[in-house]
Design a protein around this motif. Sequence first.
Motif, PDB file in Angstrom:
ATOM      1  N   UNK A  64       0.841  -1.210   0.000  1.00 28.46           N
ATOM      2  CA  UNK A  64       0.000   0.000   0.000  1.00 28.46           C
ATOM      3  C   UNK A  64       0.870   1.252   0.000  1.00 28.46           C
ATOM      4  N   UNK A  65       1.865   1.268   0.872  1.00 31.42           N
ATOM      5  CA  UNK A  65       2.717   2.451   0.987  1.00 31.42           C
ATOM      6  C   UNK A  65       3.406   2.788  -0.319  1.00 31.42           C
ATOM      7  N   UNK A  66       3.801   1.723  -1.026  1.00 26.68           N
ATOM      8  CA  UNK A  66       4.494   1.952  -2.287  1.00 26.68           C
ATOM      9  C   UNK A  66       3.521   2.150  -3.443  1.00 26.68           C
ATOM     10  N   UNK A  67       2.230   2.043  -3.132  1.00 31.01           N
ATOM     11  CA  UNK A  67       1.183   2.220  -4.157  1.00 31.01           C
ATOM     12  C   UNK A  67       1.474   1.382  -5.392  1.00 31.01           C
ATOM     13  N   UNK A  68       1.761   0.100  -5.154  1.00 32.78           N
ATOM     14  CA  UNK A  68       2.211  -0.752  -6.250  1.00 32.78           C
ATOM     15  C   UNK A  68       1.193  -0.890  -7.379  1.00 32.78           C
ATOM     16  N   UNK A  69      -0.090  -0.991  -7.007  1.00 33.07           N
ATOM     17  CA  UNK A  69      -1.112  -1.119  -8.058  1.00 33.07           C
ATOM     18  C   UNK A  69      -1.065   0.095  -8.980  1.00 33.07           C
ATOM     19  N   UNK A  70      -0.902   1.276  -8.389  1.00 30.28           N
ATOM     20  CA  UNK A  70      -0.837   2.498  -9.208  1.00 30.28           C
ATOM     21  C   UNK A  70       0.379   2.485 -10.131  1.00 30.28           C
ATOM     22  N   UNK A  71       1.500   2.037  -9.571  1.00 31.64           N
ATOM     23  CA  UNK A  71       2.729   2.005 -10.372  1.00 31.64           C
ATOM     24  C   UNK A  71       2.587   1.037 -11.543  1.00 31.64           C
ATOM     25  N   UNK A  72       2.001  -0.142 -11.257  1.00 28.88           N
ATOM     26  CA  UNK A  72       1.800  -1.121 -12.336  1.00 28.88           C
ATOM     27  C   UNK A  72       0.848  -0.547 -13.381  1.00 28.88           C
ATOM     28  N   UNK A  73      -0.217   0.108 -12.911  1.00 28.73           N
ATOM     29  CA  UNK A  73      -1.212   0.687 -13.825  1.00 28.73           C
ATOM     30  C   UNK A  73      -0.543   1.699 -14.760  1.00 28.73           C
ATOM     31  N   UNK A  74       0.285   2.537 -14.168  1.00 29.70           N
ATOM     32  CA  UNK A  74       0.982   3.572 -14.931  1.00 29.70           C
ATOM     33  C   UNK A  74       1.892   2.945 -15.988  1.00 29.70           C
ATOM     34  N   UNK A  75       2.620   1.912 -15.537  1.00 29.21           N
ATOM     35  CA  UNK A  75       3.534   1.193 -16.422  1.00 29.21           C
ATOM     36  C   UNK A  75       2.791   0.578 -17.607  1.00 29.21           C
ATOM     37  N   UNK A  76       1.626  -0.008 -17.298  1.00 31.06           N
ATOM     38  CA  UNK A  76       0.852  -0.692 -18.332  1.00 31.06           C
ATOM     39  C   UNK A  76       0.325   0.296 -19.358  1.00 31.06           C
ATOM     40  N   UNK A  77       0.024   1.517 -18.926  1.00 33.30           N
ATOM     41  CA  UNK A  77      -0.464   2.537 -19.849  1.00 33.30           C
ATOM     42  C   UNK A  77       0.654   2.954 -20.804  1.00 33.30           C
ATOM     43  N   UNK A  78       1.870   2.995 -20.262  1.00 35.31           N
ATOM     44  CA  UNK A  78       3.018   3.406 -21.081  1.00 35.31           C
ATOM     45  C   UNK A  78       3.369   2.368 -22.136  1.00 35.31           C
ATOM     46  N   UNK A  79       3.377   1.077 -21.718  1.00 32.42           N
ATOM     47  CA  UNK A  79       3.855   0.041 -22.639  1.00 32.42           C
ATOM     48  C   UNK A  79       2.754  -0.489 -23.568  1.00 32.42           C
TER      49      UNK A  79
END
Lengths: 330, 330
Positions: free
Chosen positions: A315-330
Amino acid sequence: MVTVALDAMGGDYSPEEIIKGAFDALKKDKDINVILVGKKEVLEGKITEEYKDRCSAVYATEVITNEEAPVAAIRAKKDSSIVVGMNLVKEGKADGFVSAGSTGAVLVGGQLIVGRIKGILRPALAPLIPTEKGVSLLIDCGANVDARAEHLVQFARIGSLYMEKVIGIKNPRVGIVNIGAEEEKGNALVKETMPLLKECDDINFIGSVESREIPKGGADIIVCEAFVGNVILKLYEGLGSTLLGKIKDALMKNVFTKIGAMMIKSSLKETLKSFDASEYGGAPLLGLNGLVVKAHGNSKANEICNSILQCKSFKEEALSDIIREKMTKN
Amino acid sequence: MVTVALDAMGGDYSPEEIIKGAFDALKKDKDINVILVGKKEVLEGKITEEYKDRCSAVYATEVITNEEAPVAAIRAKKDSSIVVGMNLVKEGKADGFVSAGSTGAVLVGGQLIVGRIKGILRPALAPLIPTEKGVSLLIDCGANVDARAEHLVQFARIGSLYMEKVIGIKNPRVGIVNIGAEEEKGNALVKETMPLLKECDDINFIGSVESREIPKGGADIIVCEAFVGNVILKLYEGLGSTLLGKIKDALMKNVFTKIGAMMIKSSLKETLKSFDASEYGGAPLLGLNGLVVKAHGNSKANEICNSILQCKSFKEEALSDIIREKMTKN
């Protein structure tokens, strides 16, 4: 604060060890809330005065067993602890859900209820396994076998994010499970995936990892198709327990060895603790819109506690958000 | 009498440990002859007076290394120890060939030189692995990955014959490596193979075996596709060595543990000996018109000796003939 929904009904030692694990986590970390999910008659009166402020109960009238077909069970048992707990994550009332119940139901529920992050083809069940160097992420050990190359590439990417953000390993090394180090070795899937992984500039791909290198810490992220991952994970557990059993037999052989055993006991215990999978909590299901953690069916309080603590870093690292962002880029 | 051709040039500890292994086998069993195959300058003068009657040398001017592409090497190096040794089997001058050299070259040479038994679709590399109950046959660990269902069915059949005739296990239990015990679990290959194995009335098929059951002796014959088999075999070796390393560290921690270690040493050694793969010799390549045994690259005299002894049971039981007969029937 991080709120974790906990399946009080799942696992061989539920509800006692599960509830104990919750209290242990609440004691260890003041920034955690736990919602126990389970039958009223099981949970009522169980939450002690000490943790009343940070621990609550949400009742569910049903339980999904290991014997039930996962998809049918998730659809039919809308008031089961797994479905109710996952809905808490979906509705934002909990940040994560931990269960030691049916693996199949947790995997299916994760996809159907919590839902995949847009762009993620398959969520992956990714346990941490102990190695000589510390810990590696084995991705995927899930129920979706016969993966395609593009799935493995995503596993490498989201596994890298998990190891870097949640576990704290900088520039983690990604290896693909193979039967030899040479370029031409491998099955059709590995041969197809290899060049795709080489092209990824956002991961630290180190090539093939033979399974004998896994316990030595040959890679931080061990990418494989779920059938192979499942074989590796279960052999790790089975062989470890067999070898330790053999050693115990040797120590109990006679009076002489028993005295010797007493002299080495604490040192041995300490050394082997680092090789105990329960120290690392359960396996996260990566790629979902929220955290779902599958703990072993035979989890005791220690693993449940560690699984809850794991949710906090996630939660602290907001991993779901980071993955979501990554997926939008690639 | 059984005559075994031995690759004196293959393996990390050649030629010393290989030759020592040959002499150990000759000492243990008076009904064995060994033909050492290798370079003249390496072998000349090595055969002691004691074994001169039952040990001879056949010279080969070339050596195939692990780095060479197997098919090309077997074709180009006609005077290599592997090709010369296998020709001895083909020509009936030896009953079996043992090599700790290049696995790929041994597999390819086995097929191209010794040749498959008629009806055998693929020969299988089938090592014996130690378990709590004794030993199981892991078939296939070879180089031919992406097997089809009909290959796995043959592996089950020839593996059963090997375990019954050569190892002496009556009505050996055949299991297929799977990720769950339930009927619906598995990848496409396992699902396709399962009903075919059930139909075989000449084997004792017990269904799925999860990898955690392998070290417990969950089946006598562990059927799997070579990629999975290779992963299991190498993880077995790697994890075993890592855990034993950890235990050694714990024993050497301080004076107190060192004294304890002395007290348990012989008991521990004895117990773990049964889990030492080298005790069981190398892996036979099953399905060929003659016996070919691949010993580990790091084989010392003990494994070479056991691999040679293994050839004797194989010959005595006329396993190639039995497989050939079986293949004609089915």
